[in-house]
Design an enzyme around this catalytic site. Structure first.
Site, PDB file in Angstrom:
ATOM      1  N   LEU A 271      59.520 -93.249  58.442  1.00 51.93           N
ATOM      2  CA  LEU A 271      60.426 -93.885  59.082  1.00 51.93           C
ATOM      3  C   LEU A 271      61.103 -95.030  58.265  1.00 51.93           C
ATOM      4  CD1 LEU A 271      58.275 -94.636  62.454  1.00 51.93           C
ATOM      5  CD2 LEU A 271      60.003 -92.902  62.322  1.00 51.93           C
ATOM      6  N   ASP A 272      62.560 -94.730  58.172  1.00 53.37           N
ATOM      7  CA  ASP A 272      63.252 -95.996  57.907  1.00 53.37           C
ATOM      8  C   ASP A 272      63.244 -97.234  58.672  1.00 53.37           C
ATOM      9  OD1 ASP A 272      65.215 -97.308  56.028  1.00 53.37           O
ATOM     10  OD2 ASP A 272      66.524 -96.809  57.601  1.00 53.37           O
ATOM     11  N   LYS A 273      63.079 -98.356  57.864  1.00 46.63           N
ATOM     12  CA  LYS A 273      63.293 -99.490  58.736  1.00 46.63           C
ATOM     13  C   LYS A 273      64.288 -99.881  59.334  1.00 46.63           C
ATOM     14  CE  LYS A 273      62.715-104.033  57.124  1.00 46.63           C
ATOM     15  NZ  LYS A 273      63.658-104.735  57.900  1.00 46.63           N
ATOM     16  N   THR A 274      65.184-100.368  58.445  1.00 46.59           N
ATOM     17  CA  THR A 274      66.431-101.093  59.165  1.00 46.59           C
ATOM     18  C   THR A 274      67.507-100.138  59.730  1.00 46.59           C
ATOM     19  OG1 THR A 274      66.307-102.700  57.277  1.00 46.59           O
ATOM     20  CG2 THR A 274      68.505-102.630  58.349  1.00 46.59           C
ATOM     21  N   VAL A 470      63.036 -89.787  58.894  1.00 44.49           N
ATOM     22  CA  VAL A 470      63.934 -90.254  59.808  1.00 44.49           C
ATOM     23  C   VAL A 470      64.546 -91.340  59.358  1.00 44.49           C
ATOM     24  CG1 VAL A 470      64.171 -90.965  62.261  1.00 44.49           C
ATOM     25  CG2 VAL A 470      62.223 -89.527  61.833  1.00 44.49           C
TER      26      VAL A 470
END
Length: 580
Positions: A271-274, A470
């Site tokens: 998962l990407d954060k921002t 993602v």
């Protein structure tokens, strides 16, 4: 009469069998033709007629069932209005939607669907756009605001300048993606076709063996008739079609059966954060008063100081002040010290906004003794901005890039499914770790460049992990391409959406979880059909070979098992829910 009826009724079967011979394909129609001709040759005219009726009934039911799957796609296409109101030459005309031109002014009445992508020219209303953006609540639309085709105008009338029409709209691109996916063939579908061919060879081989051993032509015909692979040949693409259609109705566009199959095998989610797990823009968590000062008073001072600032935290402060109706004022002078903060004057008073050290250097009174080293640098994922006016500490504004409301429950659901979850970010490691703990992921990795994210995906795939990535930004594109399945947030960049295999309409991670469940359910249903077909065919051929099944009973078992497996696949078809 029975002989003539069997020949006439069997014509579609004979025709398809001949086409399969020309194409050098072994199909069930060919085996049924052999069985019918054999029955007619030995004088079993009534048996041949009943077999023909059974097979044709199965073909009709199969066609109706698959047609229902096609209609799931057609319903998306029919989602937009066919007749629209247009203002031309100071008159409102009713015209077919295909006659719309870019630049036309479209009038949208309350309760109607908006037929184009465009900008609001006049009117004011609330628009439900969950099907496109994923936003649960209706969004207020004023002149100058964008609107999307397929969304619902809820209250007032709107006049919209048409900018994109038909297939060029956001909704049109969704339809095209679903149509391309529907036409694609997943590897498991090719496996189903091969298995169907092998089962025909098996049935014909078993029939020849039965005849040599028993010399009973009725048993031989029964062996050919009872074996059926239509359930998997038709049920497999129907299950894939149903899963892709249902995913689209629930807000996720899967670009093909290949990616649906890959999604079912995923065991690791990156998962990407921002922008993916968080909103991607700083927001105020709370305003803490130091000595009984009113929250609006603190925000008023902070907004004056931040009026000329371009810092992301300044935008969060200005947005909160506007939300609370705090009047905006222009500072008389402005100075910024990097790493410290801002100093302005207003009405003869000095206003300081920034780090605790910045205020201490200006001898501000009332500074709390706790955490004197706070520099407002966002450690732990939260930035603290201190505010002082006329030499007194007013309070502290705590700002963070907050988690999306569904992100935590989505991660919990993924972990409950046995998936390993990893948070990736280009942000500092301590911030990434903090957000990862809030999300509940298994691992958090920060300070990554775009190519390092892609390298991380390669490393996991090198360990035989099935990876879904993602993301939403340009920096996520390399990793999206490297993953087994790339998933882009619909609110992300065009580059990310083009690089991805699955697109989430809006930015709701729960839609990704639902798509994962659909992919796994699709695979389970296909495997049920595979196992059931092999079991029924094996037992049926054995019973027919030993004389326990006559041709009529064999035909009944063939048709009923075929329909059972096809109906099993229809459980995935969407139920007409368009809410996204």
């Amino acid at each position: 009469m029975a002989f003539a009826a069997a020949l006439i009724g069997g014509y579609p079967i004979f025709k398809e069998a001949f086409e399969n011979i020309v194409e050098q394909k072994m199909t069930m129609e060919l085996s049924m033709t052999i069985a019918l001709v054999s029955a007619l040759a030995i004088g079993e005219f009534f048996t041949a007629l009943v077999i023909t009726v059974f097979v044709l009934a199965a073909e009709v039911l199969e066609g109706l069932t698959v047609g229902r799957g096609r209609r799931a796609i057609q319903e998306l296409i029919d989602f937009l209005p066919r007749i629209v109101l247009v203002r031309r030459d100071h008159k409102v005309l009713e015209i077919p939607s295909e006659n719309l031109q870019p630049g036309d002014t479209v009038v949208v009445k309350p309760g109607s669907r908006i037929p184009v992508d465009g900008l609001v020219l006049g009117g004011r209303s609330f628009v439900e756009q969950a099907a496109i953006t994923g936003e649960a609540m209706p969004v207020e639309k004023l002149p100058g605001d964008p609107v999307y085709a397929g969304t619902i105008n809820q209250s007032g009338a709107l006049e919209v300048e048409a900018q994109k029409l038909g297939r060029d709209t956001t909704f049109g691109r969704i339809i095209e993606a679903v149509e391309r996916a529907e036409k694609s063939r997943a590897p498991i579908q090719k496996t189903a076709d091969r298995l169907a061919g092998y089962l025909v060879y098996f049935a014909l081989g078993a029939a020849v063996l039965t005849f040599f051993i028993t010399h009973n032509i009725r048993s031989t015909i029964s062996v050919v008739i009872v074996a059926g692979a239509c359930g998997i040949a038709a049920g497999t693409p129907l299950a894939i079609l149903g899963a892709i259609g249902r995913a689209a109705h629930h807000g996720a566009i899967v670009k093909g059966g290949l990616y649906l199959e890959a999604l079912a095998a995923v065991d690791t989610v990156l998962l990407d954060k921002t922008g993916t797990s968080t909103f991607g823009t700083p927001q105020i968590l709370e305003v803490v008063s130091s000595d009984g000062f009113d929250i609006k008073e603190i925000l008023a001072a902070a907004s004056i100081a931040e009026r000329k600032s371009e810092h992301p935290l300044a935008k969060a402060i200005m947005a909160k002040a506007a939300e609370l109706g705090v009047p905006l004022a222009e500072p008389e002078d402005f100075s910024y010290t990097p790493g410290r903060g801002i100093r302005v004057t207003y009405g003869g008073e000095e206003i300081l906004v920034g780090s605790r050290v910045h205020l201490m250097e200006r001898a501000v009174k009332g500074i709390p003794v706790h955490n004197p080293e706070n520099n407002g640098d966002g450690r732990g994922g939260v930035s603290e901005v201190d505010v002082a006016r006329d030499g007194r500490m007013l309070g502290t504004i705590r700002i963070a890039d907050v988690l999306r409301p569904e992100a935590k429950s989505a991660v919990a659901a993924m972990r409950a499914m046995g998936l390993k979850t990893i948070l990736l970010s280009g942000d500092a490691q301590d911030v990434t770790t903090f957000v990862g703990c809030e999300l509940g992921v298994d691992e958090s990795v920060g300070e990554l460049l775009p190519e390092q994210k892609a390298t991380r995906v390669k490393e996991l795939r090198g360990k035989n992990r099935k990876v879904a990535m993602v993301g939403d930004g340009i920096n996520d594109a390399p990793a999206l391409v490297e993953a087994n399945v790339g998933v882009a947030m619909g609110s992300g960049t065009d580059v990310a959406r083009e690089s991805a295999d699955v697109i989430l309409i809006g930015s709701d991670l729960s839609k990704f979880v639902e798509t994962l469940r659909l992919a796994r359910r699709c695979r389970a249903i296909i495997m049920q059909n595979f196992a059931g077909t092999l079991l029924v065919d094996s037992v049926g051929v054995g019973m027919a070979a030993f004389g326990f099944l006559n041709p009529l009973l064999a035909a009944f078992i063939h048709v009923s098992s075929e329909m059972a497996f096809i109906l099993n696949s229809t459980r995935l078809l969407p139920r007409g829910d368009h809410r996204g």
